[in-house]
Design a protein around this motif. Sequence first.
Motif, PDB file in Angstrom:
ATOM      1  N   GLY B 175       0.793 -30.047 -13.364  1.00 16.20           N
ATOM      2  CA  GLY B 175       0.607 -28.697 -13.886  1.00 16.20           C
ATOM      3  C   GLY B 175       1.902 -28.194 -14.487  1.00 16.20           C
ATOM      4  N   MET B 176       1.839 -27.016 -15.089  1.00 17.41           N
ATOM      5  CA  MET B 176       3.054 -26.397 -15.617  1.00 17.41           C
ATOM      6  C   MET B 176       3.846 -25.750 -14.470  1.00 17.41           C
ATOM      7  SD  MET B 176       1.346 -24.467 -18.822  1.00 17.41           S
ATOM      8  CE  MET B 176       2.907 -23.847 -19.490  1.00 17.41           C
ATOM      9  N   GLN B 177       5.102 -25.542 -14.735  1.00 22.32           N
ATOM     10  CA  GLN B 177       5.961 -24.903 -13.737  1.00 22.32           C
ATOM     11  C   GLN B 177       5.381 -23.548 -13.310  1.00 22.32           C
ATOM     12  OE1 GLN B 177       9.976 -25.184 -15.004  1.00 22.32           O
ATOM     13  NE2 GLN B 177      10.772 -24.866 -12.932  1.00 22.32           N
ATOM     14  N   GLU B 178       4.880 -22.809 -14.309  1.00 24.40           N
ATOM     15  CA  GLU B 178       4.317 -21.490 -14.028  1.00 24.40           C
ATOM     16  C   GLU B 178       3.131 -21.577 -13.061  1.00 24.40           C
ATOM     17  OE1 GLU B 178       6.471 -21.412 -17.826  1.00 24.40           O
ATOM     18  OE2 GLU B 178       5.105 -22.779 -16.828  1.00 24.40           O
ATOM     19  N   GLU B 179       2.366 -22.637 -13.186  1.00 27.43           N
ATOM     20  CA  GLU B 179       1.195 -22.754 -12.302  1.00 27.43           C
ATOM     21  C   GLU B 179       1.626 -22.966 -10.856  1.00 27.43           C
ATOM     22  OE1 GLU B 179      -0.517 -25.708 -15.389  1.00 27.43           O
ATOM     23  OE2 GLU B 179      -2.257 -25.086 -14.214  1.00 27.43           O
ATOM     24  N   PHE B 180       2.653 -23.800 -10.681  1.00 28.42           N
ATOM     25  CA  PHE B 180       3.106 -24.033  -9.305  1.00 28.42           C
ATOM     26  C   PHE B 180       3.785 -22.780  -8.737  1.00 28.42           C
ATOM     27  CE2 PHE B 180       2.281 -28.314 -10.701  1.00 28.42           C
ATOM     28  CZ  PHE B 180       1.750 -28.907  -9.575  1.00 28.42           C
ATOM     29  N   GLU B 181       4.443 -22.021  -9.600  1.00 29.57           N
ATOM     30  CA  GLU B 181       5.035 -20.758  -9.123  1.00 29.57           C
ATOM     31  C   GLU B 181       3.954 -19.758  -8.744  1.00 29.57           C
ATOM     32  OE1 GLU B 181       7.823 -19.805 -12.203  1.00 29.57           O
ATOM     33  OE2 GLU B 181       9.098 -21.484 -11.572  1.00 29.57           O
ATOM     34  N   PHE B 182       2.916 -19.702  -9.572  1.00 31.17           N
ATOM     35  CA  PHE B 182       1.798 -18.826  -9.230  1.00 31.17           C
ATOM     36  C   PHE B 182       1.206 -19.224  -7.873  1.00 31.17           C
ATOM     37  CE2 PHE B 182      -2.753 -17.949  -9.115  1.00 31.17           C
ATOM     38  CZ  PHE B 182      -2.799 -16.599  -9.419  1.00 31.17           C
ATOM     39  N   ALA B 183       1.052 -20.535  -7.677  1.00 28.16           N
ATOM     40  CA  ALA B 183       0.474 -21.015  -6.417  1.00 28.16           C
ATOM     41  C   ALA B 183       1.305 -20.568  -5.228  1.00 28.16           C
ATOM     42  CB  ALA B 183       0.343 -22.540  -6.440  1.00 28.16           C
ATOM     43  N   LYS B 184       2.636 -20.577  -5.413  1.00 22.51           N
ATOM     44  CA  LYS B 184       3.525 -20.215  -4.296  1.00 22.51           C
ATOM     45  C   LYS B 184       3.518 -18.726  -4.008  1.00 22.51           C
ATOM     46  CE  LYS B 184       7.067 -23.470  -5.099  1.00 22.51           C
ATOM     47  NZ  LYS B 184       8.357 -23.538  -5.750  1.00 22.51           N
ATOM     48  N   THR B 185       3.420 -17.921  -5.047  1.00 20.76           N
ATOM     49  CA  THR B 185       3.657 -16.483  -4.889  1.00 20.76           C
ATOM     50  C   THR B 185       2.390 -15.646  -4.835  1.00 20.76           C
ATOM     51  OG1 THR B 185       3.784 -16.261  -7.288  1.00 20.76           O
ATOM     52  CG2 THR B 185       5.841 -16.692  -6.117  1.00 20.76           C
ATOM     53  N   SER B 186       1.251 -16.211  -5.259  1.00 17.00           N
ATOM     54  CA  SER B 186       0.074 -15.355  -5.439  1.00 17.00           C
ATOM     55  C   SER B 186      -0.704 -15.106  -4.149  1.00 17.00           C
ATOM     56  CB  SER B 186      -0.875 -16.021  -6.426  1.00 17.00           C
ATOM     57  OG  SER B 186      -1.343 -17.232  -5.873  1.00 17.00           O
TER      58      SER B 186
ATOM     59  N   GLU E  57       5.222 -31.380 -18.731  1.00 13.73           N
ATOM     60  CA  GLU E  57       6.672 -31.511 -18.858  1.00 13.73           C
ATOM     61  C   GLU E  57       7.397 -31.177 -17.556  1.00 13.73           C
ATOM     62  OE1 GLU E  57       7.281 -28.909 -22.160  1.00 13.73           O
ATOM     63  OE2 GLU E  57       5.681 -29.962 -23.246  1.00 13.73           O
ATOM     64  N   TYR E  58       6.608 -30.720 -16.590  1.00  9.53           N
ATOM     65  CA  TYR E  58       7.177 -30.308 -15.308  1.00  9.53           C
ATOM     66  C   TYR E  58       6.769 -31.299 -14.221  1.00  9.53           C
ATOM     67  CZ  TYR E  58       7.473 -27.697 -10.915  1.00  9.53           C
ATOM     68  OH  TYR E  58       7.732 -27.310  -9.619  1.00  9.53           O
ATOM     69  N   SER E  59       7.695 -31.595 -13.304  1.00  9.77           N
ATOM     70  CA  SER E  59       7.376 -32.490 -12.187  1.00  9.77           C
ATOM     71  C   SER E  59       7.260 -31.710 -10.895  1.00  9.77           C
ATOM     72  CB  SER E  59       8.469 -33.543 -12.026  1.00  9.77           C
ATOM     73  OG  SER E  59       8.337 -34.148 -10.748  1.00  9.77           O
ATOM     74  N   PRO E  60       6.079 -31.717 -10.276  1.00  6.59           N
ATOM     75  CA  PRO E  60       5.973 -31.078  -8.959  1.00  6.59           C
ATOM     76  C   PRO E  60       6.611 -31.922  -7.855  1.00  6.59           C
ATOM     77  CG  PRO E  60       3.852 -31.999  -9.624  1.00  6.59           C
ATOM     78  CD  PRO E  60       4.791 -32.204 -10.776  1.00  6.59           C
ATOM     79  N   TYR E  61       6.958 -33.163  -8.154  1.00  2.00           N
ATOM     80  CA  TYR E  61       7.628 -34.008  -7.164  1.00  2.00           C
ATOM     81  C   TYR E  61       9.090 -33.587  -7.005  1.00  2.00           C
ATOM     82  CZ  TYR E  61       3.587 -37.021  -8.046  1.00  2.00           C
ATOM     83  OH  TYR E  61       2.319 -37.501  -8.179  1.00  2.00           O
ATOM     84  N   LEU E  62       9.710 -33.257  -8.158  1.00  2.78           N
ATOM     85  CA  LEU E  62      11.139 -32.977  -8.161  1.00  2.78           C
ATOM     86  C   LEU E  62      11.427 -31.504  -8.459  1.00  2.78           C
ATOM     87  CD1 LEU E  62      12.091 -36.174 -10.138  1.00  2.78           C
ATOM     88  CD2 LEU E  62      13.033 -35.587  -7.899  1.00  2.78           C
TER      89      LEU E  62
END
Lengths: 290, 290, 290, 290, 290, 290
Positions: B175-186, E57-62
């Motif tokens: 996923g995009m960085q934004e998606e993982f940030e949303f997952a963490k904060t939402s 373009e983003y890695s959730p691993y790193l």
Amino acid sequence: MRFDEAYSGNVFIKSHGNYDESDVVIYGMPMDWTVSFRPGSRFGPAKIREVSLGLEEYSPYLDRHLEQVKYFDAGDIPLPFGNPQRSIDMIEEYVGTLLEAGKFPLGIGGEHLVSWPIFKAFKKKYDDFVVIHIDAHADLREEYEGEPLSHSTPIRKACELLGPENVYSFGIRSGMQEEFEFAKTSGMHMSKFEVAEPLKEILPTLAGRNVYVTIDIDVLDPAHAPGTGTAEAGGITSKELLEAIMLIAKSEVNVIGADLVEVAPVYDHSEQTAIAASKFIREMLLGWTK
Amino acid sequence: MRFDEAYSGNVFIKSHGNYDESDVVIYGMPMDWTVSFRPGSRFGPAKIREVSLGLEEYSPYLDRHLEQVKYFDAGDIPLPFGNPQRSIDMIEEYVGTLLEAGKFPLGIGGEHLVSWPIFKAFKKKYDDFVVIHIDAHADLREEYEGEPLSHSTPIRKACELLGPENVYSFGIRSGMQEEFEFAKTSGMHMSKFEVAEPLKEILPTLAGRNVYVTIDIDVLDPAHAPGTGTAEAGGITSKELLEAIMLIAKSEVNVIGADLVEVAPVYDHSEQTAIAASKFIREMLLGWTK
Amino acid sequence: MRFDEAYSGNVFIKSHGNYDESDVVIYGMPMDWTVSFRPGSRFGPAKIREVSLGLEEYSPYLDRHLEQVKYFDAGDIPLPFGNPQRSIDMIEEYVGTLLEAGKFPLGIGGEHLVSWPIFKAFKKKYDDFVVIHIDAHADLREEYEGEPLSHSTPIRKACELLGPENVYSFGIRSGMQEEFEFAKTSGMHMSKFEVAEPLKEILPTLAGRNVYVTIDIDVLDPAHAPGTGTAEAGGITSKELLEAIMLIAKSEVNVIGADLVEVAPVYDHSEQTAIAASKFIREMLLGWTK
Amino acid sequence: MRFDEAYSGNVFIKSHGNYDESDVVIYGMPMDWTVSFRPGSRFGPAKIREVSLGLEEYSPYLDRHLEQVKYFDAGDIPLPFGNPQRSIDMIEEYVGTLLEAGKFPLGIGGEHLVSWPIFKAFKKKYDDFVVIHIDAHADLREEYEGEPLSHSTPIRKACELLGPENVYSFGIRSGMQEEFEFAKTSGMHMSKFEVAEPLKEILPTLAGRNVYVTIDIDVLDPAHAPGTGTAEAGGITSKELLEAIMLIAKSEVNVIGADLVEVAPVYDHSEQTAIAASKFIREMLLGWTK
Amino acid sequence: MRFDEAYSGNVFIKSHGNYDESDVVIYGMPMDWTVSFRPGSRFGPAKIREVSLGLEEYSPYLDRHLEQVKYFDAGDIPLPFGNPQRSIDMIEEYVGTLLEAGKFPLGIGGEHLVSWPIFKAFKKKYDDFVVIHIDAHADLREEYEGEPLSHSTPIRKACELLGPENVYSFGIRSGMQEEFEFAKTSGMHMSKFEVAEPLKEILPTLAGRNVYVTIDIDVLDPAHAPGTGTAEAGGITSKELLEAIMLIAKSEVNVIGADLVEVAPVYDHSEQTAIAASKFIREMLLGWTK
Amino acid sequence: MRFDEAYSGNVFIKSHGNYDESDVVIYGMPMDWTVSFRPGSRFGPAKIREVSLGLEEYSPYLDRHLEQVKYFDAGDIPLPFGNPQRSIDMIEEYVGTLLEAGKFPLGIGGEHLVSWPIFKAFKKKYDDFVVIHIDAHADLREEYEGEPLSHSTPIRKACELLGPENVYSFGIRSGMQEEFEFAKTSGMHMSKFEVAEPLKEILPTLAGRNVYVTIDIDVLDPAHAPGTGTAEAGGITSKELLEAIMLIAKSEVNVIGADLVEVAPVYDHSEQTAIAASKFIREMLLGWTK
């Protein structure tokens, strides 16, 4: 291999490096969202470029070399997935820009609907021109299951835009009964099943006129073009399509633009459809542009 | 697509002949027009039905037989090619009809965007329910290159519709960085990489609640599911997904509906993805419905 | 397999819903257990039906529409795996039932041995009829490695049953020396290599006679029909086979039944063989039945 | 098929040139005519031999080299197409001849029915022996749609011939309800889903006994063995099957013969199933024979 | 889509446009002429670039984004077909140029012999460095059928160049007896079968040292990497290789360069091997370079 | 590779068991290391032999049976991977040995460069002979990117060795401008695009002369021969190539040797190219040797 500038990667073989100095612009239209059967032609432009590297740059058919034509491969128009209306608007605008700049537009599809916005862009520049349409399918529907924006409708739209008397279809071997009736009664020209023989009769009557040519790869028999969405048995050979390209090249019509559509790499297991398409584009470049 | 009589076409093995007498309705959503990479999931439902004929009707995992469940395969919703808005409206309406009739909707995609109208239809019937989302991709984008109707957005939309605290994602590895940030904060739940282990922790906390489960076949490693549009290395095995299905079946949640999406037969050269998917659907039928 | 109600499965496009009201019955014979080389034609009938959905319902060759013919697709005869004797008994019985009911039997194979029980069933109804056999292989063996029930023997058996003078083979390009000698000396007709040209000569001599036509898809060159068990280079094009179908349709013979056999989907990577076969069946329906 | 001279054809890598001097005989059984789903395993033996040329001759698992074993590849038994009864008679007779000559028979299928005549031949020589059966499918049916000679029945027949207490199945994840009930009540052993772990428990109880091992390649997950007729999701990895072979090799059982069946090359697009099978056979040669 | 400069086509996703400003240079080595089994890895670099467009373009691993690394994809070194000596000279020279310019070389093969000239170039710059070799094959031969320049020899050559004590092999499951004996007696390190577990033990002992890492994609099981020339059953999963990349990324070794070799697209029917390889390269970029 | 005993491997159908008693020797040249595009023809000889088992032994074209010709299949020359110079030396030596023994050499490639050492071997025995070259590509380059040993150069080398007046090319449809200029000005014969028609004119002028024939399978259209490295659209059908073989067989030239090259099985998904090639070799055996 260059160390100090951007790597110029996947482009049609021998693409010129400079847009401004080029007479012809090759552009891709990676769109397949309105097709009714098997999608995948969105990857056609990229695959045709990739296999073009296996082509010789010289044509023994025309005794011409790609260095004799100045063309620039501009890559693909970034069409929005699943949005036909915005996609055709972008194509119309892009082709308009090319025409304003005096370029010869040579488009690669994508599904056949992409020809519709191209026709519209040409109509803005040219009061009078003729469409030569080489295809297995009539593409004369008014709509497809309620959707007027469909890969089954572009030639009907061309008839409406340019007048049916300016539309010439060749090789047609599939369609609804209504489409064949429209072809008979509307005043357009339709040659069923054959391409080269009827072209020999029609081309002299178009001498001196502006002509846009659209080729759907499925005019070929599936033996020659398995890599397409809507394969239809009983088609012509790639030898015959090369002959048709030569007939146009050697005629007295004035080709003003062209496209080749519907190559779908995922069904093209030995790459033969893309390899043939890249050769047709080489011949179109060498035979139809100055 | 008929609601009240046998579908005269390819059906899932042992489909009951009568809609009215059935508790579960299997329905296909042959849509792939918003995908950003490789299309083809429109043929997923038909292929899964076709290979289901090779399945045994008995499950040694659950010690149950398909004759113990009354289900009706209604065929595919006739979605209009290239028109995402009309397609999702039709899905929402159809699933609404099933829910009104008291059926358990078991959907087969198609691209993952199809889950969005399903969520909306369920929200009209159920004030409170939870989504369990098993997938390689976060699907949490707000839009994809300007298009809010995209196969990358349905879980974000679920968070908006149901509240992020009611959305549980498992197996996410892309996923995009934004998606993982949303997952963490939402406030939503996201388990990265793994499915079965985190399910063991989460399921007890959902005991007694209504749960809708959506499975994207690409949660499997491409070794197990090559036949999908957006394959992502590093996934789980089909053995692990079977274990996840069993964990849900044996938990105390109340499954109210489910779907399985993104099987794309054209990349599935030995049919292994469709064969696996048809087995998962058998287990979902046997384990998640009464 | 039901005789009197709609088949609840995959059917040929536009199949009529009612057996009793239909003039033509399409039936599949999913048998491939006696083939000597590559098996797989058991899946031919299902695949041909599946891809028939991509066909137009109108034929520009014959200017006829599928709605003008009443046909019923009865599905596949449930032949027992690995039991040739019981299989051919079931086929003979089934075709006999169709003939008693006054139906035109249009069979889809399966291996070519399936034509043998069909011939027997027709012989019971018709004292006098002719077989037109279009194939790459002579199929004139008396046995194959000791087995008289083999896909290499049906035309020899036809000669025995009907008299060699009532058997006409076209397009033959492979066989044992003994088979070609039999063809020369027995009194049957065999045209080597070509189909359409010799048909033009033979058909007028058969005017007014009852004719059963059996087509083995491998009469096509492997370029046109890769999806078959025993591909043989040097064959005809699908355009030529379409021409042959038209020649029969426009002749004065009385076609009383027909079959198309040996499509093997597993070797048909872009589905082109099945797509061609489904088109041939459409033309046979439109051109050979009332 | 010759017993006393080198087979002049495709042979397993490093096959010894002389039958008489060999301790082990590899033989193929190219039969697939009773399979209920996808045929093609008739080409398994030839393909496994072909890709064996890519194998190293040394095993780092066992620290042994193929030169340490004397084996002779006798080629394929020439089974008659479409005649199951005669085929199994020929197999029984051939294996009997090997056993009389004191050879270790190592068979390659072909469909799983081939193990039935092998069991019968062994029973004539050995009063007491055990079958270890590694497979996805129970193969415990009494008949398949009326046919007792079917690839779904060999283990049931083994139970009848040897007594159920002498049959041990591992890895089973598919079958009819009746088969699993038979497994529970008959006195045979069945380990569901797993192979290596239960083998560790069972093998010590078989110490000193004669054991015949039959491996159906579909015990592997389709990710590891797509090239088989009846793929079943949720299987073991090839690493685990190698472990199982090592467990048997290092146990105290006395392996008296073995087979590996159901490799179907036509579904094995990158040859991975055949490549794995040829490695398993190398390990069986090195680990199970003297 | 740019009108006024060269189209920057087939490059690894997000490649920086400027060589001088980049820290890392990705370069392809399209060479496969010494392979002993199935050729085709010459197309590996192009295919890996092509499918990289499907990567996030983003890695959730790193928890890192490709924008955080400055890398430039320089395209392929134009190696001369069929000339191994000149090819390896060109690679050595090119990598030498990168090292002089202070770049981190990240190479994509091609066959494994390409690593040999890379080792030589590194040796000129670094007095002391270690090779971590992750592969199914030992690659420790002195020659292959008389040819010292072979894809089976690079690690033996590394032992000679760097001293065996500086070579660490992981995952090895195939080779000649002599290779395994050399591994045992020479002083090099070899972990058979496993990668992640032994890396956990070895990496701490290499803390602070310069390390070059070469990964042969065939360390993966053919289920995960069918698209390679010499597939070997019994390998690790792509999940495990991702874990190995993370272990190195999080260790205290100083990675000075790396390559990934032996992806052969023609055996990679659903593109899964190339898709996995492009993900590994993303993680190597994010985890191993500054 | 043995000269005096049966090859223990895969052989062309009905190969005679004894070298000494044979008039014709079939030999394979599994070499593809100088090809510029897609490799894989190294597996051509093995695949052609394998599928030859599906051939009939009788030709209805020539009314001859394979038992009427004494030929011995010697297997493949063990060429060293990646070493073109040593490979061509081995081929020249081997063919020289055959010619000394009075055998008719019938070679199977491998890439087209293999014909070069064959020409040299023939030149040592025959003062005067003519080459008939049937191919899509001119193969008249002096070198390919600096390498004189390339699959693009053998016919140029033939012109130098034998004099251009003794070289006759047919079917050529691809090459560099320089090659076509050389063809026009050097004195050699080149027929573009067509094969059978120009052969009818040329063959009578060669009556009584010694002729070596080399056929590159890519003279066929990719529809008929997808399984080759450098497919070129617009070629002839396999029917036309059969006609060309018959024209030579029935002419008054004295055929002294022949080869068929460039079959690459990995692109030949339904085996149609290899199946066609094996038929061509049967006809060459029956029509061109005594």
